[in-house]
Design a protein around this motif. Sequence first.
Motif, PDB file in Angstrom:
ATOM      1  N   ILE A 151      40.365  35.916  30.538  1.00 56.52           N
ATOM      2  CA  ILE A 151      40.916  37.007  29.734  1.00 56.52           C
ATOM      3  C   ILE A 151      42.132  37.615  30.423  1.00 56.52           C
ATOM      4  CG2 ILE A 151      39.280  38.684  30.718  1.00 56.52           C
ATOM      5  CD1 ILE A 151      40.799  38.704  27.160  1.00 56.52           C
ATOM      6  N   GLU A 152      42.093  37.727  31.736  1.00 58.65           N
ATOM      7  CA  GLU A 152      43.234  38.294  32.448  1.00 58.65           C
ATOM      8  C   GLU A 152      44.428  37.346  32.430  1.00 58.65           C
ATOM      9  OE1 GLU A 152      42.192  39.738  36.319  1.00 58.65           O
ATOM     10  OE2 GLU A 152      40.509  40.924  35.535  1.00 58.65           O
TER      11      GLU A 152
ATOM     12  N   PHE B 156      35.074  44.827  27.680  1.00 66.43           N
ATOM     13  CA  PHE B 156      36.516  44.655  27.831  1.00 66.43           C
ATOM     14  C   PHE B 156      37.224  45.979  28.125  1.00 66.43           C
ATOM     15  CE2 PHE B 156      35.166  41.155  25.047  1.00 66.43           C
ATOM     16  CZ  PHE B 156      35.700  40.067  25.711  1.00 66.43           C
TER      17      PHE B 156
ATOM     18  N   ASP C 191      38.000  47.614  30.704  1.00 64.79           N
ATOM     19  CA  ASP C 191      38.975  47.652  31.798  1.00 64.79           C
ATOM     20  C   ASP C 191      40.384  47.268  31.349  1.00 64.79           C
ATOM     21  OD1 ASP C 191      37.009  48.412  33.544  1.00 64.79           O
ATOM     22  OD2 ASP C 191      36.774  46.441  34.472  1.00 64.79           O
ATOM     23  N   TYR C 192      40.498  46.591  30.194  1.00 67.25           N
ATOM     24  CA  TYR C 192      41.804  46.083  29.772  1.00 67.25           C
ATOM     25  C   TYR C 192      42.527  47.019  28.808  1.00 67.25           C
ATOM     26  CZ  TYR C 192      39.633  42.155  32.006  1.00 67.25           C
ATOM     27  OH  TYR C 192      38.988  41.369  32.925  1.00 67.25           O
ATOM     28  N   SER C 193      41.855  48.076  28.361  1.00 68.38           N
ATOM     29  CA  SER C 193      42.487  49.107  27.516  1.00 68.38           C
ATOM     30  C   SER C 193      43.216  48.517  26.313  1.00 68.38           C
ATOM     31  CB  SER C 193      43.460  49.952  28.361  1.00 68.38           C
ATOM     32  OG  SER C 193      42.781  50.568  29.434  1.00 68.38           O
ATOM     33  N   LEU C 194      42.570  47.533  25.668  1.00 70.73           N
ATOM     34  CA  LEU C 194      43.126  46.913  24.468  1.00 70.73           C
ATOM     35  C   LEU C 194      42.130  47.045  23.315  1.00 70.73           C
ATOM     36  CD1 LEU C 194      44.542  43.588  25.970  1.00 70.73           C
ATOM     37  CD2 LEU C 194      45.867  45.557  25.202  1.00 70.73           C
TER      38      LEU C 194
ATOM     39  N   GLN D 213      41.127  33.851  38.681  1.00 72.44           N
ATOM     40  CA  GLN D 213      41.394  34.951  37.755  1.00 72.44           C
ATOM     41  C   GLN D 213      40.639  34.707  36.455  1.00 72.44           C
ATOM     42  OE1 GLN D 213      45.465  35.179  36.320  1.00 72.44           O
ATOM     43  NE2 GLN D 213      45.413  37.418  36.371  1.00 72.44           N
TER      44      GLN D 213
ATOM     45  N   ILE E  20      45.948  37.689  28.888  1.00 71.24           N
ATOM     46  CA  ILE E  20      46.689  38.941  28.738  1.00 71.24           C
ATOM     47  C   ILE E  20      48.010  38.862  29.502  1.00 71.24           C
ATOM     48  CG2 ILE E  20      46.700  41.396  29.321  1.00 71.24           C
ATOM     49  CD1 ILE E  20      43.634  41.354  28.834  1.00 71.24           C
TER      50      ILE E  20
END
Length: 204
Positions: free
Chosen positions: A31-32, A56, A58-61, A28, A35
């Motif tokens: 970053i995942e 970034f 894909d992470y909607s941050l 993994q 989070i």
Amino acid sequence: MTIAGLILAGGNSRRMGREKAFVPVGGQPLIERAIGRLAPQVETLAINANGDPARFADYSLPVLADDRPDTGPLGGVLAGLRWAEALAERPEFVATVPIDTPFFPVDLVSQLAARQSDARRITIAASGDRDHPVIALWPVALANVLDEWRLTAKSQGVRAFLASCGFAVVNFELPLHGPDPFLNINTPEERDEADAWLGVPRPA
């Protein structure tokens, strides 16, 4: 006590040879993992990183850049404090973790908060005989203090700022079997060590 979270991913990753945020540990990306461990502990979350924020997406941050390049983690901390100040529901603190500590505790924030008795005091983590000054709880009220300090300080080091304003330390026990909760991954060899703790075999 209201707490926002910030993942510090603004380093240059020179020893790793690639951006740490996307290095896989246990299959993994870091970053995942960060989070997944930090988001449940805080009210809202952001990433501190420089360069194109689209990587970034894909992470909607929110992705927050350092105010000045190449000045160390305090640039990311300040970006996080300024972001927190501007939130509609302003938190009292920002909890920070570096991207390269995949085993930080799932109760990190609550343990730091339990020792927080002063709205203007920083609280940092420690394990074994080492402290970890960027694994910390930062009062949002210190944003201007940090900003002004950075304009005149001879050193941009985190420890220098901590010494200037005072801090508390929360010690986390080392497990009998398992890695230091703040094991830091800087090189491919250290990534392999983390994989070994997670039971991931090395490629043949």
